[in-house]
Design an enzyme around this catalytic site. Sequence first.
Site, mmCIF file in Angstrom:
data_model
loop_
_atom_site.group_PDB
_atom_site.id
_atom_site.type_symbol
_atom_site.label_atom_id
_atom_site.label_comp_id
_atom_site.label_asym_id
_atom_site.label_seq_id
_atom_site.Cartn_x
_atom_site.Cartn_y
_atom_site.Cartn_z
ATOM 1 C CB SER A 30 5.909 8.559 -2.899
ATOM 2 O OG SER A 30 5.146 8.592 -1.715
ATOM 3 C CB THR A 73 -0.949 0.019 1.217
ATOM 4 O OG1 THR A 73 -0.189 0.245 2.414
ATOM 5 C CG2 THR A 73 -1.733 -1.287 1.350
ATOM 6 N N GLY A 74 0.427 2.271 -0.727
ATOM 7 C CA GLY A 74 1.200 3.518 -0.782
ATOM 8 C C GLY A 74 2.563 3.308 -1.415
ATOM 9 C CB ALA A 75 3.771 0.789 -3.754
ATOM 10 C CE1 TYR A 132 1.986 9.216 10.952
ATOM 11 C CE2 TYR A 132 3.631 9.822 12.578
ATOM 12 C CZ TYR A 132 3.278 9.143 11.428
ATOM 13 O OH TYR A 132 4.210 8.377 10.755
HETATM 14 N N1 LIG Z 1 9.216 9.209 6.556
HETATM 15 C C1 LIG Z 1 9.411 8.985 7.843
HETATM 16 O O1 LIG Z 1 10.322 9.546 8.471
HETATM 17 C C2 LIG Z 1 8.524 8.027 8.563
HETATM 18 C C3 LIG Z 1 8.778 7.835 9.929
HETATM 19 C C4 LIG Z 1 8.019 6.921 10.610
HETATM 20 C C5 LIG Z 1 7.028 6.219 9.964
HETATM 21 N N2 LIG Z 1 6.791 6.438 8.645
HETATM 22 C C6 LIG Z 1 5.710 5.656 8.017
HETATM 23 O O2 LIG Z 1 6.156 5.169 6.764
HETATM 24 C C7 LIG Z 1 5.026 4.926 5.943
HETATM 25 C C8 LIG Z 1 5.306 5.407 4.538
HETATM 26 O O3 LIG Z 1 5.414 6.814 4.561
HETATM 27 P P1 LIG Z 1 6.547 7.604 3.760
HETATM 28 O O4 LIG Z 1 7.414 8.240 4.757
HETATM 29 O O5 LIG Z 1 7.118 6.747 2.730
HETATM 30 O O6 LIG Z 1 5.675 8.800 3.138
HETATM 31 P P2 LIG Z 1 5.123 9.070 1.659
HETATM 32 O O7 LIG Z 1 6.229 9.127 0.680
HETATM 33 O O8 LIG Z 1 4.244 10.260 1.803
HETATM 34 O O9 LIG Z 1 4.273 7.785 1.354
HETATM 35 C C9 LIG Z 1 2.974 7.609 1.859
HETATM 36 C C10 LIG Z 1 2.182 6.826 0.854
HETATM 37 O O10 LIG Z 1 0.879 6.588 1.405
HETATM 38 C C11 LIG Z 1 -0.052 6.909 0.405
HETATM 39 N N3 LIG Z 1 -1.361 7.232 0.938
HETATM 40 C C12 LIG Z 1 -1.717 8.262 1.725
HETATM 41 N N4 LIG Z 1 -3.046 8.222 1.957
HETATM 42 C C13 LIG Z 1 -3.530 7.142 1.304
HETATM 43 C C14 LIG Z 1 -4.810 6.592 1.133
HETATM 44 N N5 LIG Z 1 -5.904 7.135 1.669
HETATM 45 N N6 LIG Z 1 -4.944 5.467 0.394
HETATM 46 C C15 LIG Z 1 -3.862 4.900 -0.197
HETATM 47 N N7 LIG Z 1 -2.625 5.401 -0.086
HETATM 48 C C16 LIG Z 1 -2.459 6.515 0.656
HETATM 49 C C17 LIG Z 1 0.562 8.088 -0.336
HETATM 50 O O11 LIG Z 1 -0.100 8.289 -1.570
HETATM 51 P P3 LIG Z 1 -0.121 9.750 -2.290
HETATM 52 O O12 LIG Z 1 1.206 9.898 -2.960
HETATM 53 O O13 LIG Z 1 -1.256 9.639 -3.233
HETATM 54 O O14 LIG Z 1 -0.320 10.762 -1.210
HETATM 55 C C18 LIG Z 1 1.977 7.576 -0.484
HETATM 56 O O15 LIG Z 1 2.061 6.655 -1.525
HETATM 57 C C19 LIG Z 1 3.838 5.592 6.638
HETATM 58 O O16 LIG Z 1 3.058 4.600 7.257
HETATM 59 C C20 LIG Z 1 4.493 6.472 7.681
HETATM 60 O O17 LIG Z 1 3.671 6.652 8.811
HETATM 61 C C21 LIG Z 1 7.521 7.322 7.931
#
Ligand SMILES: NC(=O)c1ccc[n+]([C@@H]2O[C@H](COP(=O)([O-])OP(=O)(O)OC[C@H]3O[C@@H](n4cnc5c(N)ncnc54)[C@H](OP(=O)(O)O)[C@@H]3O)[C@@H](O)[C@H]2O)c1
Length: 317
Positions: free
Chosen positions: A24, A20-22, A180
């Site tokens: 980015s 899921t969310g692949a 969050y």
């Molecule tokens: N980055 C960090 O430092 C960090 C730290 C701790 C945990 N995390 C966790 O890592 C995970 C991935 O996040 P990321 O950092 O890689 O951020 P990201 O690049 O913003 O990726 C998030 C992904 O989730 C998708 N998404 C958001 N809402 C959605 C929905 N309603 N249905 C389907 N897809 C949805 C986004 O799609 P769109 O592109 O369409 O918005 C995007 O593909 C998250 O669970 C986040 O909580 C990240």
Amino acid sequence: MAHWTTASIPSQRGRLAYITGANSGVGFHAALELARAGATVILACRDRAKAEAARARILAAAPGRIDAAQIEIADLNLASLDSVRSAAQHFLGSGRSLDLLINNAGVMALPQRRVTPDGFELQLGTNHFGHFALTGLLVPALLAAPAARIVTVSSIAHRSGSIDFANLNWEHGYKPWPAYRRTKLANLLFAFELERRLESSQARAISIAVHPGVSNTNLFSAGPGQSRGLVAKIIPLFIALTAQSEAQGALPTLYAATSPDAQGGHFYGPDGFQEMRGYPVEVRARPQAYDESSAARLWQVSEEATGVRYDFPTQRS
Ligand SMILES: NC(=O)c1ccc[n+]([C@@H]2O[C@H](COP(=O)([O-])OP(=O)(O)OC[C@H]3O[C@@H](n4cnc5c(N)ncnc54)[C@H](OP(=O)(O)O)[C@@H]3O)[C@@H](O)[C@H]2O)c1
């Protein structure tokens, strides 16, 4: 001891992964490396154009190594139970078993409270309820695989998270960051409870939790980046000082998804200072994430809220 890197990923040929969310960040890099190792990967995304672009980036990143047929796209909006149901039906309709489900998508710290069409606070609806429903609906395909893994992406933000069952969806006193943190604690309660339930039904599938440390992804611009004032100013500085690359942030997910050493019910994250960066190792969550009575209660509330009841027929290996 040598660090675990993408070079440690064993062949994934013959495995099917649903992420899921692949399109980015962490999910994109997990998809890329799984495909590079031979897996067929389903990019489950809410925006088809972004998913198509991600597919093209994956194919361009490893020319000749990844077959176009290895990268599929599924339409999935986790903030809508209708969309989750139709994505799951679509997958189950293909009759395939599922080796790997990565519950990765997420939104963070939206400045204003928003609700999903199902009435959930948007962060909880996306990060927890959507994944709870999706996983439950995909259970038959996961149990049909020889050794499925469900990897759920949490965060160090869970550490100060709390669950208030009387105000789960923040009808009162919404605060972006606590909302969050609640979802990331919910991710852990879910992942550990899922493992207990899989284990007690002697399922061949396992549930593993991970977190990516702090990674420079869209998560920061999509959520807190929309706020005005101090937070919006501090975030870029925090990222510049602490964040690792997206690719590095995907390593704990990839470790949980592929390493023969990764175990059900365990939690993996980076090994560096405060687990903010580094290479995957086993980490400990805060005690509230292991609270079995909260987990059982959240499970029941989630079943009632989503209408998805998990069905684990007893499996023997
Ligand atoms: N980055 C960090 O430092 C960090 C730290 C701790 C945990 N995390 C966790 O890592 C995970 C991935 O996040 P990321 O950092 O890689 O951020 P990201 O690049 O913003 O990726 C998030 C992904 O989730 C998708 N998404 C958001 N809402 C959605 C929905 N309603 N249905 C389907 N897809 C949805 C986004 O799609 P769109 O592109 O369409 O918005 C995007 O593909 C998250 O669970 C986040 O909580 C990240």
